[in-house]
Design an enzyme around this catalytic site. Structure first.
Site, short mmCIF file in Angstrom:
data_model
loop_
_atom_site.label_atom_id
_atom_site.label_comp_id
_atom_site.label_asym_id
_atom_site.label_seq_id
_atom_site.Cartn_x
_atom_site.Cartn_y
_atom_site.Cartn_z
CB CYS A 18 56.08 88.73 55.00
SG CYS A 18 56.93 88.27 56.51
CD GLN A 216 65.45 72.88 56.98
OE1 GLN A 216 64.78 73.87 56.71
NE2 GLN A 216 65.75 71.94 56.10
CB CYS A 341 62.72 74.61 50.29
SG CYS A 341 64.22 74.77 49.34
N1 SAH Z 1 69.38 68.44 54.89
C1 SAH Z 1 69.95 69.61 55.50
C2 SAH Z 1 70.39 70.67 54.51
C3 SAH Z 1 69.41 71.08 53.45
S1 SAH Z 1 69.80 72.57 52.59
C4 SAH Z 1 69.01 70.19 56.53
O1 SAH Z 1 67.85 69.80 56.63
O2 SAH Z 1 69.44 71.05 57.29
C5 SAH Z 1 70.60 72.01 51.16
C6 SAH Z 1 72.06 71.68 51.36
O3 SAH Z 1 72.57 71.24 50.10
C7 SAH Z 1 72.95 72.84 51.81
O4 SAH Z 1 73.65 72.46 52.96
C8 SAH Z 1 73.91 73.03 50.62
O5 SAH Z 1 75.21 73.41 51.03
C9 SAH Z 1 73.91 71.66 50.00
N2 SAH Z 1 74.28 71.57 48.57
C10 SAH Z 1 74.02 72.46 47.58
N3 SAH Z 1 74.43 71.98 46.40
C11 SAH Z 1 74.95 70.75 46.63
C12 SAH Z 1 75.53 69.75 45.78
N4 SAH Z 1 75.64 69.93 44.48
N5 SAH Z 1 75.94 68.62 46.35
C13 SAH Z 1 75.82 68.40 47.69
N6 SAH Z 1 75.29 69.32 48.54
C14 SAH Z 1 74.86 70.49 48.01
#
Ligand code: SAH
Length: 385
Positions: A18, A216, A341
């Protein structure tokens, strides 16, 4: 005000988890609001940040590193930022309390069950990390034991004792990671107990989550985040929607009731398997998921003249890439909802999209990570007419 305020966590100074423990929560929110305005204010007015009512113990995913301290006592806790020194933490202010209790009990069981923790200097020992994932809505709890090899000598009695102490554990996985580096989980794993995944409920849908799939970490705020994202998409029912960087399909599935069809793309194969299972689990026949790079997929969509009406994108901290954004502009969906994020990479990508014919209509920060300096934002973009 901050002079008289004491950080609620005693580990704040040593642990780097944190950064804002020394600020009262309302002040943290003001600071994040300001940060979002500074980085994104040039695009549109930033809506007031959505904070938490109870901003403690919100993390449903807890990771503890194990090691021997200078007196050869077993310690577990959090890596100091940028180092491999462990700050022993038994009760973390932002982690789920049940998960912390499971980790403490695992630690106390190691000596009686003759389990040695891995020592990086000598390369001896076995256990490196414990990862816990918990479905807050279902109560299901996953334990992942990360070890340097798959030989678990007293596996049966160890599990019997652990499950007797924590009947809330629904699955236990052994993961092998023999590599140096910051990545916690290796690619080999074996389910020792239960199904090998947990389930949770978000926005009225049920989701299966595997050990290596992204989910998340703050489910209370995730519902606000997803509701906002779906609201920004302004779906009427007939749309084809792309959910890019979809993870286990949570955003697309949440939006699926108000769209004609959802197509999800995600790089992590385990997450895609979960997404496909999740569509089935919720009885949905209008959701499709593919494994692959989002940029490559978007490029293919543009080349095939496929035109989604709405695109959600929720990339990792590094943001999206040129390939994705360029092809997105070529596909020219009516609306784009960007969940981010990291407001810095978000600002960079918004610059590309606004130059490419999109206008930012709304920016909503959501506090997904109280007490840390992370800021999450949802942005609504519309194609200029
Ligand atoms: N929308 C989801 C995941 C968000 S996190 C939620 O809300 O839970 C971002 C995601 O992007 C992760 O699952 C990661 O594996 C994926 N990711 C990372 N690089 C990527 C790429 N080049 N193409 C597709 N997915 C990717």
């Amino acid at each position: 005000m901050s002079q008289t305020y004491t950080a609620p966590c005693p580990h704040f100074r040593q642990c780097g988890g944190c950064q804002l423990q020394n600020l009262p929560y309302p002040q943290q929110l003001r600071r994040k609001q300001k940060q979002a305005e500074e980085l994104l204010g040039e695009f549109a007015q930033v809506l007031p940040i959505l904070g938490m009512e109870e901003p403690s113990h919100y993390r449903n995913k807890v990771h503890a590193a194990f090691a021997l301290d200078g007196r050869r006592q077993i310690v577990s806790g959090i890596y100091q930022p940028g180092s491999h020194a462990i700050v022993p933490v038994d009760n973390c202010y932002i982690e789920d309390e049940t998960a912390d209790a499971v980790i403490r009990d695992i630690r106390s069981m190691l000596r009686p069950f003759k389990i040695q923790v891995f020592d990086e200097r000598s390369g001896t020992g076995w256990l490196r990390h414990v990862l816990i994932k918990r479905g807050f809505a279902t109560g299901q709890l996953m334990v992942v034991l990360v070890a340097v090899n798959p030989i678990f000598k007293l596996q049966k009695p160890f599990l019997r004792e652990l499950l007797a102490r924590h009947p809330e554990i629904t699955t236990v996985i052994l993961n092998k990671n023999d590599r140096f580096g910051p990545v916690v989980l290796g690619t080999w794993e074996k389910v020792l107990y239960g199904e090998g995944y947990i389930e949770d409920i978000l926005c009225g849908h049920r989701f299966r989550i595997s050990s290596r799939s992204f989910y998340q970490i703050n489910p209370v705020q995730t519902e606000k985040l997803y509701r906002c994202a779906v609201d920004f998409a302004a779906l009427k029912g007939g749309e084809t929607v792309l959910d890019a960087y979809c993870g286990i399909g949570t955003i697309g599935i949440t939006a699926s009731d108000s769209a004609k069809q959802i197509i999800g793309v995600e790089l992590n194969q385990d997450a895609v398997k979960d997404a496909i299972a999740n569509a089935r689990l919720n009885g949905l026949r209008n959701c499709w998921f593919t494994a692959g790079d989002a940029g490559e997929y978007m490029e293919k969509m543009a080349a095939d003249r496929m035109r989604p009406d709405v695109v959600f994108l929720d990339p990792p901290r590094a943001g999206s890439d040129e390939r994705f954004l360029r092809s997105l502009i070529r596909c020219s969906p009516e609306r784009v909802v960007y969940v981010s994020c990291n407001p810095e990479t978000l600002a960079r990508d918004l610059r590309v999209l606004t130059k490419g014919g999109y206008a930012v209509k709304a920016i909503q920060p959501v506090d997904m990570f109280p007490f840390t300096n992370h800021v999450e934002c949802v942005v609504k973009l519309e194609r200029n007419s």
